[in-house]
Scaffold this motif. Structure first.
Motif, PDB file in Angstrom:
ATOM      1  N   HIS A   1       0.804  -1.226   0.000  1.00 21.01           N
ATOM      2  CA  HIS A   1       0.000   0.000   0.000  1.00 21.01           C
ATOM      3  C   HIS A   1       0.830   1.265   0.000  1.00 21.01           C
ATOM      4  CE1 HIS A   1      -3.627   2.358   0.356  1.00 21.01           C
ATOM      5  NE2 HIS A   1      -3.104   3.030   1.343  1.00 21.01           N
ATOM      6  N   THR A   2       1.717   1.413   0.957  1.00 21.14           N
ATOM      7  CA  THR A   2       2.472   2.651   1.049  1.00 21.14           C
ATOM      8  C   THR A   2       3.730   2.413   1.863  1.00 21.14           C
ATOM      9  OG1 THR A   2       2.428   4.924   1.832  1.00 21.14           O
ATOM     10  CG2 THR A   2       1.124   3.340   3.073  1.00 21.14           C
ATOM     11  N   ARG A   3       4.754   3.173   1.580  1.00 18.62           N
ATOM     12  CA  ARG A   3       6.035   2.991   2.251  1.00 18.62           C
ATOM     13  C   ARG A   3       6.608   4.369   2.528  1.00 18.62           C
ATOM     14  NH1 ARG A   3      10.920  -0.467  -0.421  1.00 18.62           N
ATOM     15  NH2 ARG A   3      11.747  -1.361   1.499  1.00 18.62           N
ATOM     16  N   GLY A   4       7.006   4.595   3.785  1.00 25.67           N
ATOM     17  CA  GLY A   4       7.528   5.901   4.166  1.00 25.67           C
ATOM     18  C   GLY A   4       6.430   6.751   4.772  1.00 25.67           C
ATOM     19  N   PRO A   5       6.660   8.085   4.858  1.00 27.64           N
ATOM     20  CA  PRO A   5       5.667   8.954   5.502  1.00 27.64           C
ATOM     21  C   PRO A   5       4.313   8.853   4.797  1.00 27.64           C
ATOM     22  CG  PRO A   5       7.734  10.134   5.167  1.00 27.64           C
ATOM     23  CD  PRO A   5       7.865   8.827   4.425  1.00 27.64           C
ATOM     24  N   MET A   6       3.236   8.745   5.601  1.00 25.44           N
ATOM     25  CA  MET A   6       1.894   8.612   5.046  1.00 25.44           C
ATOM     26  C   MET A   6       1.146   9.933   5.165  1.00 25.44           C
ATOM     27  SD  MET A   6       0.817   5.113   6.938  1.00 25.44           S
ATOM     28  CE  MET A   6      -0.904   5.246   6.406  1.00 25.44           C
ATOM     29  N   GLY A   7       0.712  10.447   4.051  1.00 19.92           N
ATOM     30  CA  GLY A   7      -0.108  11.648   4.049  1.00 19.92           C
ATOM     31  C   GLY A   7      -1.557  11.307   3.770  1.00 19.92           C
ATOM     32  N   LEU A   8      -2.291  12.287   3.279  1.00 14.01           N
ATOM     33  CA  LEU A   8      -3.720  12.086   3.029  1.00 14.01           C
ATOM     34  C   LEU A   8      -3.981  11.035   1.963  1.00 14.01           C
ATOM     35  CD1 LEU A   8      -5.452  15.561   2.939  1.00 14.01           C
ATOM     36  CD2 LEU A   8      -5.687  13.749   4.639  1.00 14.01           C
ATOM     37  N   ALA A   9      -3.211  11.064   0.874  1.00 13.15           N
ATOM     38  CA  ALA A   9      -3.458  10.127  -0.226  1.00 13.15           C
ATOM     39  C   ALA A   9      -3.340   8.689   0.259  1.00 13.15           C
ATOM     40  CB  ALA A   9      -2.481  10.375  -1.378  1.00 13.15           C
ATOM     41  N   GLU A  10      -2.514   8.467   1.267  1.00  9.42           N
ATOM     42  CA  GLU A  10      -2.319   7.114   1.792  1.00  9.42           C
ATOM     43  C   GLU A  10      -3.501   6.668   2.646  1.00  9.42           C
ATOM     44  OE1 GLU A  10       0.266   9.408   1.559  1.00  9.42           O
ATOM     45  OE2 GLU A  10       0.939   8.309  -0.215  1.00  9.42           O
ATOM     46  N   LEU A  11      -4.424   7.575   2.949  1.00  9.21           N
ATOM     47  CA  LEU A  11      -5.675   7.209   3.646  1.00  9.21           C
ATOM     48  C   LEU A  11      -6.822   7.026   2.657  1.00  9.21           C
ATOM     49  CD1 LEU A  11      -5.776   9.279   6.949  1.00  9.21           C
ATOM     50  CD2 LEU A  11      -5.405   6.838   6.637  1.00  9.21           C
ATOM     51  N   THR A  12      -6.473   6.772   1.404  1.00  9.38           N
ATOM     52  CA  THR A  12      -7.502   6.556   0.390  1.00  9.38           C
ATOM     53  C   THR A  12      -7.262   5.242  -0.336  1.00  9.38           C
ATOM     54  OG1 THR A  12      -6.272   7.580  -1.429  1.00  9.38           O
ATOM     55  CG2 THR A  12      -7.602   9.053  -0.052  1.00  9.38           C
ATOM     56  N   SER A  13      -8.291   4.781  -1.022  1.00 13.39           N
ATOM     57  CA  SER A  13      -8.181   3.654  -1.929  1.00 13.39           C
ATOM     58  C   SER A  13      -8.510   4.189  -3.329  1.00 13.39           C
ATOM     59  CB  SER A  13      -9.166   2.562  -1.515  1.00 13.39           C
ATOM     60  OG  SER A  13      -9.046   1.443  -2.363  1.00 13.39           O
ATOM     61  N   THR A  14      -8.672   3.306  -4.276  1.00  9.76           N
ATOM     62  CA  THR A  14      -9.107   3.716  -5.615  1.00  9.76           C
ATOM     63  C   THR A  14     -10.255   2.811  -6.035  1.00  9.76           C
ATOM     64  OG1 THR A  14      -7.500   2.225  -6.621  1.00  9.76           O
ATOM     65  CG2 THR A  14      -6.834   4.522  -6.379  1.00  9.76           C
ATOM     66  N   LYS A  15     -10.992   3.232  -7.030  1.00 11.71           N
ATOM     67  CA  LYS A  15     -11.869   2.287  -7.708  1.00 11.71           C
ATOM     68  C   LYS A  15     -11.827   2.588  -9.192  1.00 11.71           C
ATOM     69  CE  LYS A  15     -16.450   4.524  -7.156  1.00 11.71           C
ATOM     70  NZ  LYS A  15     -17.741   4.460  -6.439  1.00 11.71           N
ATOM     71  N   TRP A  16     -12.220   1.579  -9.973  1.00 14.12           N
ATOM     72  CA  TRP A  16     -12.248   1.732 -11.424  1.00 14.12           C
ATOM     73  C   TRP A  16     -13.667   2.055 -11.860  1.00 14.12           C
ATOM     74  CZ3 TRP A  16      -8.086   1.651 -14.676  1.00 14.12           C
ATOM     75  CH2 TRP A  16      -6.888   1.132 -14.174  1.00 14.12           C
ATOM     76  N   LEU A  17     -13.797   3.070 -12.703  1.00 11.26           N
ATOM     77  CA  LEU A  17     -15.090   3.367 -13.323  1.00 11.26           C
ATOM     78  C   LEU A  17     -14.996   2.970 -14.792  1.00 11.26           C
ATOM     79  CD1 LEU A  17     -15.688   6.933 -11.817  1.00 11.26           C
ATOM     80  CD2 LEU A  17     -16.356   4.691 -10.892  1.00 11.26           C
ATOM     81  N   ALA A  18     -16.039   2.316 -15.291  1.00  8.12           N
ATOM     82  CA  ALA A  18     -16.074   1.914 -16.703  1.00  8.12           C
ATOM     83  C   ALA A  18     -17.359   2.454 -17.312  1.00  8.12           C
ATOM     84  CB  ALA A  18     -16.014   0.397 -16.822  1.00  8.12           C
ATOM     85  N   ARG A  19     -17.217   3.288 -18.344  1.00  6.25           N
ATOM     86  CA  ARG A  19     -18.394   3.860 -19.012  1.00  6.25           C
ATOM     87  C   ARG A  19     -18.461   3.316 -20.429  1.00  6.25           C
ATOM     88  NH1 ARG A  19     -16.257   8.171 -15.871  1.00  6.25           N
ATOM     89  NH2 ARG A  19     -17.778   9.113 -14.450  1.00  6.25           N
ATOM     90  N   GLY A  20     -19.536   2.575 -20.718  1.00  3.98           N
ATOM     91  CA  GLY A  20     -19.675   1.960 -22.029  1.00  3.98           C
ATOM     92  C   GLY A  20     -20.929   2.401 -22.724  1.00  3.98           C
ATOM     93  N   ALA A  21     -21.189   1.741 -23.869  1.00  2.00           N
ATOM     94  CA  ALA A  21     -22.412   2.000 -24.632  1.00  2.00           C
ATOM     95  C   ALA A  21     -22.892   0.654 -25.152  1.00  2.00           C
ATOM     96  CB  ALA A  21     -22.139   2.984 -25.757  1.00  2.00           C
ATOM     97  N   GLY A  22     -23.098  -0.264 -24.202  1.00  2.00           N
ATOM     98  CA  GLY A  22     -23.642  -1.565 -24.565  1.00  2.00           C
ATOM     99  C   GLY A  22     -22.613  -2.630 -24.911  1.00  2.00           C
ATOM    100  N   GLN A  23     -21.318  -2.365 -24.648  1.00  4.02           N
ATOM    101  CA  GLN A  23     -20.297  -3.355 -25.031  1.00  4.02           C
ATOM    102  C   GLN A  23     -20.423  -4.670 -24.255  1.00  4.02           C
ATOM    103  OE1 GLN A  23     -19.687  -0.142 -24.581  1.00  4.02           O
ATOM    104  NE2 GLN A  23     -18.202   0.596 -26.080  1.00  4.02           N
ATOM    105  N   ILE A  24     -20.227  -5.793 -24.975  1.00  6.31           N
ATOM    106  CA  ILE A  24     -20.154  -7.116 -24.348  1.00  6.31           C
ATOM    107  C   ILE A  24     -18.838  -7.765 -24.729  1.00  6.31           C
ATOM    108  CG2 ILE A  24     -22.671  -7.428 -24.319  1.00  6.31           C
ATOM    109  CD1 ILE A  24     -22.348  -9.271 -26.746  1.00  6.31           C
TER     110      ILE A  24
END
Lengths: 421, 421
Positions: A396-419
Motif C-alpha cells: 500500500h504505502t512505504r515511508g511517511p503517510m499523508g492524506l493520499a495514503e488514507l484513500t483507496s481507488t476504484k475503477w469506473l467503466a463507461r460503455g455504450a452496450g459493449q459485451i
C-alpha cells in the motif's frame, strides 16, 4: 461510563461508523474543510473542559507512577490545546485527494476506464499516550472522506473521551453525523479486539506506538493493517565522506530530537576513513551529551567509548545514545544494514557518485538517502502536511503517510452496450 | 520426495527465496525477459515430462473421485502446455515496472526526493487446482523483480513439482539462482503455515481459489495479504435501460463464462421497467440454458422462474444460474447492492446520465460500470497483460492486478549535506 455503553457494543460502534462513512464520502472538499474548522473552533472553545479532563489523567498517572517522560507526553496545556486546533486547520487546507483521477484509458472496444481516488471507508487507529494523536488522526481521516474508530491509550482515557465528545459535537453542529468519529476506549481490551477483528467494518487499521503494540496489532488483526515501524536507522560514512557533512549530519540526526523513529541509532564508518572521521564525529556527539557505544576499532580511535555488544546493533535507543562500528568496505556496511535495519531510513555520506548510487539502489528501506540527515523522513518535511505515521511495510504505502495514503481507488467503466467477445 | 526435503525446512526455503530476491531485484529488464524466454522454451521442451506428471495427478484424482469439473481444471494436454509457454512469453514482453519514477519533488532546502517503483522482494502464493497458476504467478513475480514461494493444491502436486523443477532448471541454465522460485508443496499444511506466518521473509501473500481458502489465508496470516475475493456481481436495469443492451449485456455477463468471478449473479430490475424488460431478459437467459431464480414480481412476469430465497441473493453461483429481483427504484437497487455485494463489480444499464453517475459514485466496489458487461473486469481486458488476481480489498490495490501491483516503492533522497533545522 457514558449512557452509550449501557446500550451498545463495540461492534455497534463499528457498524455506525460504517454507515456514517457513506455520508462522509459524499461531502465536498468545501464541506470537509468547513467541518474541520468547526472542530478546531470547538477545541479552542472547550479548552478548559479538555484541560480539566487531562488533569484527571495526569493525577491518575502520577499516582500510578508512570514516569516523567510519559507524563510529559500525556500533558496538555493551553499552548498544546491551541496547537491541536491549529493542526486541524492545517489539515483543512490540504488539497483533497478524493476524486483525483490516477489512471485510465479507453479499451479497444470503446469502454472508457478511469481509476479514481476514493475514501477507504472506515479507518481504525490503535495508539498510545499522546492525546494529540486522537485529534490528528480524526482530522486526517475526515479530510480524506473517511469515518474513524479510535482506540487510545488508557493513560489518556479522560482526555480522549472529552476530545472525541468535542469533535462529535462539532460534527453535529455542522450538520454532519457525529457517528463519523467513534471511540472504543470504553470497552477496554475488547475495544481493541473489535477493531482488530472488524472484518467488513474496518477497511484499514493503523497502529501507532511501541514496537510491542505494533507487533500485537500486526499479528492479531484479521483486517488489513499498515505497519508503522520502529527505526533502527543507519548512517554510513564512506571513505570520501567530507568531515563537515559527516559530523553535522550525524549530530543532527542523533541530537535534534533523539526520541523519534527517524533519529540515527548506528553509525557505520568505512575502515579507510575511520582514523580521519571517528575522532571528530565521536567528539562532536559527546560534546552534545551523546554516549557512543563503539566496537573495538572505534574505541581505539576515540576516548570515553562504551563497548558495544551484539544487542546494541539491534537497539532503537530513542535517547542520547548511538552505536558506532568500523566496517571493511561498502559491502560490509550493506551487510550490516541488511542484518539489523528495520527498513525505515538509512543515509550514506559520500562524494563518490558510484557508492551513493549503489547505496540508493541496494538498501531496501522506505527512505534511502545520500548526504542528508535521516531526520527528513517526516510527512511535514516531505510536504504532505500532517502525517498519519511512517509505513515500514511494502504493501500500500512505504515511508511517511499523508492524506493520499488514507484513500483507496476504484475503477469506473463507461460503455455504450459493449459485451465481451 | 526430493533430496532437498531431507535437509531443509519450509523456513529454510523462505530464507533462500529472500536471499535470491536480492539477485532478482538487480536483474535488468533485458535479463528478466531472457530468463522468461528460457523458462518458456524449457516448458515446451519438457512437455512429455510435464504431461506424465499431470497424468499421475489425473489418475490419483479420478481414483479419489474428485469430480469432472476439477479433473478438467487439473488436466494439461499438449495444447495447454503450449499455452503455458506462450503466456510466459507474453509476460516477458510486458513493460518492466521496476525503476519507474512515480513521484518526487525538491524539498525547499534542495534535497531531491524521488519515489521509485521497486520489487516487493518475496511474493507468496497459495492457490488451488489449476497448474497454470504455478507458471503464471512465477512468471509475473519474476518480471516484476521478485522471488516467489508457491503453495499449490494437493490435487496438482505432481504437475506442480515438475513445473517448478523445470522453471528452476531454466533459471540455473540462464545463470540466475534457481532459489528465486520455491515451492513448499512438499511440506503439506506446514508449508502453507510457513507462508502465512513468514514475517520478515514474505513481503506479500496472494491467495487464489475458493472463498474458504481465501478466508483462511486472510484470517490466519501475519504477513500482508492481498485478498482476491469472490464475486457476487450485480447488474441493475434502470427504468431507461434499452432492451437490447439489457438483454445482450446480462446474457453475456452470465453465459460467456459462468464459472468465473466477474460473471453476473444477480439482476436487479427497477419496478417501472420490469414489465418491459423481465420477460425479454429472462427469455434470452433461459434460451441459453440459464435457470432464473426470481422474486414474486419476476415470477409474475416470466415463465419457469424458480422462487428465489434469501440465500440466493448472497450466492456466487459460478454456474448457469442467476437471481433476479424487482426493486422500487435506484435507492432500492443501491441498498440491495450494499447488503449483498462482495465489492467486486457492478454495472448499471441506463441512458439516464444522472442515474449512471450516481451509480458510479455511490457503489463501493472495485469496478463500477455503466452500460458494459461485467466480464470486462479482467487484467487482460484492462490492458495489463497477464493477471495475478482481482483484489477486492481496498489496501494497496483494487480490481485486476497487473505487474505494477506486484511492486512496492521506496523514496530516494539526494542531498548535499542538508540537516534539519
Amino acid at each position: 461510563m457514558s449512557a452509550d455503553t449501557l446500550t451498545d457494543t463495540a461492534q455497534d460502534r463499528l457498524a455506525r461508523a460504517k454507515e456514517a462513512a457513506r455520508e462522509v464520502a459524499r461531502l465536498t472538499s468545501a464541506d470537509k474543510a468547513r467541518v474541520l474548522h468547526a472542530i478546531a473552533d470547538a477545541i479552542e472553545a472547550q479548552a478548559p473542559r479538555i484541560l480539566a479532563a487531562n488533569g484527571d489523567d495526569i493525577s491518575r498517572g502520577t499516582d500510578a507512577g508512570i514516569g516523567d517522560a510519559l507524563i510529559d507526553r500525556l500533558r496538555l496545556d493551553e499552548k498544546r490545546v491551541a496547537s491541536l486546533a491549529s493542526a486541524v486547520r492545517d489539515v483543512a487546507t490540504l488539497p483533497d485527494p478524493i476524486g483525483q483521477v490516477v489512471g485510465g484509458h479507453r479499451m479497444p472496444n470503446g469502454v472508457a476506464l478511469e481509476q479514481v481516488r476514493v475514501p477507504f471507508g472506515v479507518v481504525g487507529a490503535i495508539y498510545e499516550a499522546r492525546p494529540n494523536v486522537t485529534v490528528d488522526i480524526a482530522a486526517l481521516a475526515l479530510r480524506a472522506g473517511n469515518a474513524v474508530v479510535l482506540r487510545g491509550g488508557s493513560a489518556a482515557r479522560s482526555s480522549n473521551t472529552v476530545l472525541v465528545q468535542v469533535m462529535r459535537d462539532a460534527l453535529e453542529a455542522s450538520g454532519v453525523t457525529p457517528e463519523a468519529i467513534q471511540t472504543v476506549d470504553d470497552f477496554g481490551r475488547d475495544g481493541a479486539k473489535a477493531l482488530m477483528h472488524g472484518r467488513g467494518f474496518i477497511d484499514v487499521l493503523v497502529p501507532r506506538g511501541s514496537a510491542a503494540l505494533i507487533q500485537t496489532v500486526v499479528t492479531e488483526s484479521t483486517v488489513p493493517v499498515i505497519e508503522t515501524g520502529a527505526g533502527v536507522v543507519h548512517i554510513v560514512l564512506d571513505s570520501t565522506a567530507p568531515e563537515d557533512w559527516a559530523r553535522d549530519i550525524v549530530v543532527n540526526a542523533k541530537v535534534q530530537r533523539p526520541s523519534v523513529c527517524n533519529a540515527v541509532e548506528t553509525v557505520l564508518v568505512l575502515k579507510d576513513a575511520a582514523e580521519r572521521l571517528v575522532p571528530v564525529v565521536t567528539g562532536a556527539l559527546q560534546a552534545q551529551g551523546v554516549t557512543v557505544h563503539g566496537d573495538v576499532a572505534v574505541a581505539a580511535l576515540a576516548a570515553d567509548v562504551v563497548p558495544a555488544t551484539e544487542e546494541d546493533w539491534a537497539t532503537e535507543y530513542l535517547s542520547l545514545d548511538v552505536s558506532m562500528r568500523v566496517v571493511d568496505d561498502l559491502d560490509g556496511a550493506l551487510e550490516h544494514i541488511r542484518r539489523y535495519s528495520t527498513g525505515h531510513t538509512e543515509s550514506i555520506i559520500t562524494t563518490d557518485a558510484r557508492n551513493a548510487e549503489r547505496f540508493l539502489a541496494e538498501v531496501d528501506s522506505a527512505v534511502v538517502m545520500a548526504n542528508a540527515s535521516t531526520r527528513f523522513t517526516d510527512g511535514a518535511e516531505f510536504g504532505f502536511g500532517a502525517e498519519v505515521g511512517i509505513s515500514t511495510q511494502k504493501l500500500h504505502t512505504r515511508g511517511p503517510m499523508g492524506l493520499a495514503e488514507l484513500t483507496s481507488t476504484k475503477w469506473l467503466a463507461r460503455g455504450a452496450g459493449q459485451i465481451r467477445a
